[in-house]
Enzyme design. Structure first.
Site, short mmCIF file in Angstrom:
data_model
loop_
_atom_site.label_atom_id
_atom_site.label_comp_id
_atom_site.label_asym_id
_atom_site.label_seq_id
_atom_site.Cartn_x
_atom_site.Cartn_y
_atom_site.Cartn_z
N ASN A 1 -0.69 -38.49 -7.46
CA ASN A 1 -0.16 -37.90 -8.69
C ASN A 1 0.59 -36.59 -8.45
O ASN A 1 1.07 -35.97 -9.40
CB ASN A 1 -1.29 -37.65 -9.70
CG ASN A 1 -2.32 -36.64 -9.20
OD1 ASN A 1 -2.24 -36.15 -8.08
ND2 ASN A 1 -3.29 -36.33 -10.04
N LYS A 2 0.71 -36.18 -7.19
CA LYS A 2 1.34 -34.89 -6.90
C LYS A 2 2.87 -35.01 -6.87
O LYS A 2 3.43 -36.10 -6.84
CB LYS A 2 0.82 -34.33 -5.58
CG LYS A 2 -0.67 -33.99 -5.59
CD LYS A 2 -1.00 -32.96 -6.66
CE LYS A 2 -2.41 -32.40 -6.53
NZ LYS A 2 -3.46 -33.41 -6.74
#
Length: 379
Positions: free
Chosen positions: A193-194
């Site tokens: 999710n980064k």
């Protein structure tokens, strides 16, 4: 329309380009399918070139990087480590891995990061007790630079080393310098999710060559220099694979574009949700700070609206849109029920009144309008 009539809008999904496949294909063609290889070496060079750090060790997660960073700072059983309460649990778990105790510090209301005044209060109280914390973990929450000048000054005054948790902040800067390079050790995360992902992964950066060698040694099971498997120290299976590093190399080529898009998403929401009763955006960039705006976050003022973050989250779900509460403060977590905390009211308020909006760098204007229209329905 029903929620199933729409494609799911996720909070912050991976955003891959074509570059990653080039590195993956090359690794497979050359049979570099191992926890070592040219992609791994190249990825570490890429991170050093981008951040200005002299040394990088690519690892399986940001958590692993914090763990090794704390060990480099000689944290062990009976020690205390200062840590923000308003962060993901992975910031504090490695403290427990080493038998040490976290001491939580409240946030300040602008950047939402560690409050310098509360930090000083904690250090003065520890000093009166004749105790000095072994390290300070400084988090740049949601990609927002902390008040680094003040925090570093306080830490230096009391002789406390700094581990900089920039897991959410790759690409953000303070006074022109990349985050992750202000501490004795810096940490990044490349979780799915980064802003940059290797599927799962992380990195430790430092300017100390001996520390980099030691971290790499520990991350590969601490195998001694012998023709057979001999181990004199405790090690871990923490090294990033050559294949995943190939994904990271492709992602690094796109990092500036990804930061630009996240900042544009934040600005779009600000413009198109202006005037919604009780809705405010945060956190705020400090003087000299430039956030990567990893996630766009909002606060709902209960004196101006009866809508709560949970009501808004559930409403967005009816439109198949993912949103998420802000981090629950660690001093409120059952795991840390007996852990000391200095302050706490600021991060408690942020948790109670805040929400993260979809912020993925692949979002189109139609996606953003869908979120904004769904929000306005409720107000």
């Amino acid at each position: 329309m029903r929620s199933q009539d729409y494609d799911r809008l996720y909070l912050s999904p991976p955003h891959l380009g074509r570059h990653e496949l080039n590195y993956l294909h090359k690794a497979i063609e050359d049979n570099w399918v191992a926890p070592a290889g040219p992609n791994l070496d190249g990825f570490e060079r890429d991170i050093c070139e981008f951040t200005g750090a002299r040394h990088c060790v690519a690892l399986t997660s940001g958590t692993a990087a914090i763990h090794l960073g704390l060990r480099l700072l000689d944290v062990g059983p009976g020690d205390e480590v200062l840590c923000p309460s308003f962060t993901f649990v992975a910031t504090a778990n490695p403290i427990l891995y080493l038998g040490a105790t976290p001491v939580f510090i409240d946030s300040e209301a602008e950047t939402w990061n560690i409050c310098p005044e509360r930090l000083r209060e904690a250090l003065e109280e520890r000093q009166r007790q004749g105790r000095r914390p072994k390290a300070l973990i400084l988090v740049h929450l949601y990609g927002m630079p902390a008040r680094l000048r003040e925090i570093r000054a306080v830490a230096a005054e009391f002789g406390v080393p700094l581990l900089e948790d920039a897991a959410e902040a790759l690409g953000a800067r303070y006074e022109g310098q990349p985050l992750g390079t202000f501490g004795d050790v810096g940490v990044f995360s490349f979780n799915g999710n980064k802003i940059l992902t290797t599927s799962g992964g992380g990195a430790l950066v430092t300017n100390n060559p001996d520390w980099a060698r030691k971290a790499r040694f520990w991350a590969t099971q601490a195998k001694d220099d012998a023709p057979y498997y001999q181990h004199s120290e405790l090690g871990y299976n923490y090294r990033l694979s050559n294949l995943l590093a190939g994904i990271g190399r492709g992602q690094m080529e796109l990092l500036e574009d990804r930061v630009k898009k996240r900042r544009e998403i934040f600005a779009w929401y600000q413009k198109h949700l202006a005037g919604v009763p009780g809705l405010r955006f945060g956190p705020t960039e400090p003087t000299g700070g430039r956030s990567n705006r990893w996630l766009t976050t909002i606060l709902l003022n209960p004196t101006e609206t009866t809508v709560t973050p949970e009501q808004l989250r559930r409403h967005l779900e009816t439109h198949n849109i993912e949103s998420r509460p802000l981090w629950k403060p660690l001093h409120l977590q059952p795991l840390f029920a007996a852990t000391p905390c200095f302050g706490g009211k600021v991060c408690e308020r942020l948790f109670t009144h805040g929400l993260c909006l979809p912020s993925g760098s692949a979002m189109t204007e139609a996606d953003l309008r869908r979120v904004a229209e769904a929000i306005r329905e409720l107000f």
